[in-house]
Scaffold this motif. Structure first.
Motif, short mmCIF file in Angstrom:
data_model
loop_
_atom_site.label_atom_id
_atom_site.label_comp_id
_atom_site.label_asym_id
_atom_site.label_seq_id
_atom_site.Cartn_x
_atom_site.Cartn_y
_atom_site.Cartn_z
N GLN A 1 -16.47 -18.86 19.28
CA GLN A 1 -15.26 -18.07 19.42
C GLN A 1 -15.39 -16.80 18.44
N GLN A 2 -16.53 -16.18 18.39
CA GLN A 2 -16.54 -14.80 17.81
C GLN A 2 -15.93 -14.92 16.41
N LYS B 1 -21.75 -19.88 22.30
CA LYS B 1 -21.10 -18.55 22.12
C LYS B 1 -19.45 -18.86 22.41
N VAL B 2 -19.02 -19.70 23.32
CA VAL B 2 -17.73 -19.89 23.57
C VAL B 2 -16.99 -21.07 22.48
N GLU C 1 -24.63 -19.54 26.24
CA GLU C 1 -23.30 -18.98 26.70
C GLU C 1 -22.32 -19.97 26.12
N GLU C 2 -22.53 -21.19 26.34
CA GLU C 2 -21.67 -22.63 25.95
C GLU C 2 -21.48 -22.39 24.42
#
Length: 431
Positions: free
Chosen positions: A28-29, A24-25, A21-22
């Protein structure tokens, strides 16, 4: 850090990338890609990360460039390992390089084998992820062996010494007054003069780098081999009477003598090694340390390895020609045997896919195009315009029975679709 194998996505293009999750943040897509500059006009993909908005997942493709670099600068790095299609075997890139450098001509072909970005933020890695340092050390020792074989060069160099009751060369007035006369040492004078011998700046730099090399070897299991020990034992005695004392200012201002080509290469690689460890030998022994981002070109390394293998069976001068340019085109290797039986354009492919399938149309068109170039046909001394040039793709395969070049089998496997286009597989070292 994201860790993947080289040619990730080989079996399934745009393979799903598992992320925390970290991570993915941090991404930033967004989409990310990076390329390795092989030459002035050629770039090779290192990795390509694409965000799929529908599935909200990231997919990654990597090619055959390995190393450690930033995806998001200063936040998220990626480590691409020199691994094959499975997670069991790892390419022994050091053995490939060591084997390649047994052919001394390859020393001239090392340009663009790797790139190092000293201007980017450093990346913290585990020692086993440091695939750059062993490569640099092996390159340095091989070049140094050639220098020792010819003999260290003598030259004039400056010596500064505090002499008692005598003067030699130029008296350094400020140093003499500050360090001697103010302390009632009136009979002493600091003098600067020149001597002729082996203790030049270049040799002291090489001696200092040799000490770094020994420290790296003692901490890297991959370098603890009999072959590397032999190199150290061969080189070390030549530097017995050379000092390793050298200042950072002397290193940065050092200019090479163009008459000593090996010294130019050795000094360049010495500067890279010292800079890589921030001129601090204590960093070598740490299990975790920071490295500048770097890439290593595995297809280039395979070309050097293959060149050496071909030179073993075609040892005469100009029988095997590496990357000669013809009107801005540059075939990997030309084979022109003195016996006249082999006049071949060779394309080296670091692609295990050919053991499972056909030669791609793109690769076939590329090597066939080289074979029709008039200047290449002239180089191979093919005078009959009605005679097609033999073209050959040599590719890597773990399942190959060939660990070396077998002359009788080199042109034995012709492609079913293309005339005079052959393929030949060869093993590469694994561990």
């Amino acid at each position: 850090m994201i860790v993947v194998n080289e040619h990730y996505g080989y079996n399934y293009e745009n393979s799903l990338l598992e992320l925390s999750e970290e991570q993915k943040v941090m991404l930033q897509q967004q989409n990310f890609s990076q390329h390795f500059q092989r030459s002035k006009n050629t770039n090779e993909l290192c990795f390509d990360i694409q965000f799929n908005e529908e599935d909200e997942v990231y997919r990654l493709n990597s090619s055959y460039i390995v190393g450690v670099n930033w995806i998001v600068k200063g936040k998220l790095p990626i480590y691409i390992k020199p691994k094959l299609n499975n997670d069991i075997s790892e390419v022994n890139y050091l053995l490939m390089l060591f084997e390649a450098l047994k052919e001394t001509e390859n020393i001239k072909h090392l340009d663009n084998l790797y790139s190092i970005d000293f201007n980017a933020p450093l990346i913290q890695i585990e020692q086993q992820q440091d695939i750059l340092s062993p490569l640099l050390i092996l390159e340095f020792l091989t070049i140094l062996k050639q220098i020792v074989k010819k003999g260290l060069k003598k030259s004039y160099y400056d010596v500064t010494q505090n002499l008692n009751t005598r003067v030699k060369g130029k008296v350094l007035v400020n140093a003499s007054v500050k360090k001697n006369h103010t302390k009632s040492k009136m009979h002493f004078n600091y003098c600067k003069y020149q001597e002729f011998g082996y203790n030049s700046i270049e040799n002291r730099l090489l001696k200092r780098t040799l000490e770094f090399a020994k420290a790296v070897i003692s901490n890297h299991k991959t370098l603890s081999t009999e072959s590397v020990k032999y190199l150290i034992n061969y080189i070390s005695p030549a530097f017995t009477n050379v000092s390793s004392e050298i200042s950072l200012k002397e290193v940065t201002n050092l200019k090479h003598n163009p008459f000593f080509k090996e010294y130019k290469s050795a000094v360049q690689i010495s500067k890279i090694i010292l800079k890589r460890f921030s001129y601090n030998i204590s960093q070598v022994s740490e299990t975790k340390y920071k490295t500048p981002p770097f890439w290593i070109d595995m297809p280039k390394l395979f070309e050097l390895y293959l060149f050496k293998k071909l030179k073993e069976v075609f040892p005469l001068r100009n029988e095997v020609i590496y990357h000669k340019k013809f009107h801005s085109l540059e075939p990997d290797i030309l084979l022109n045997s003195k016996c006249g039986n082999f006049k071949v354009v060779i394309d080296a492919k670091y692609k295990p896919r050919y053991e499972e399938g056909k030669i791609s149309h793109k690769d076939a068109a590329q090597v066939s195009g080289y074979g029709r170039l008039k200047s290449i046909r002239k180089e191979l001394k093919i005078e009959n315009d009605n005679l097609l040039t033999d073209t050959l793709i040599i590719y890597t395969s773990n399942n190959s029975k060939n660990s070396d070049i077998v002359i009788d089998e080199l042109l034995s496997q012709e492609d079913k679709r293309y005339l005079k286009l052959y393929k030949y597989s060869i093993q590469i070292p694994v561990m």
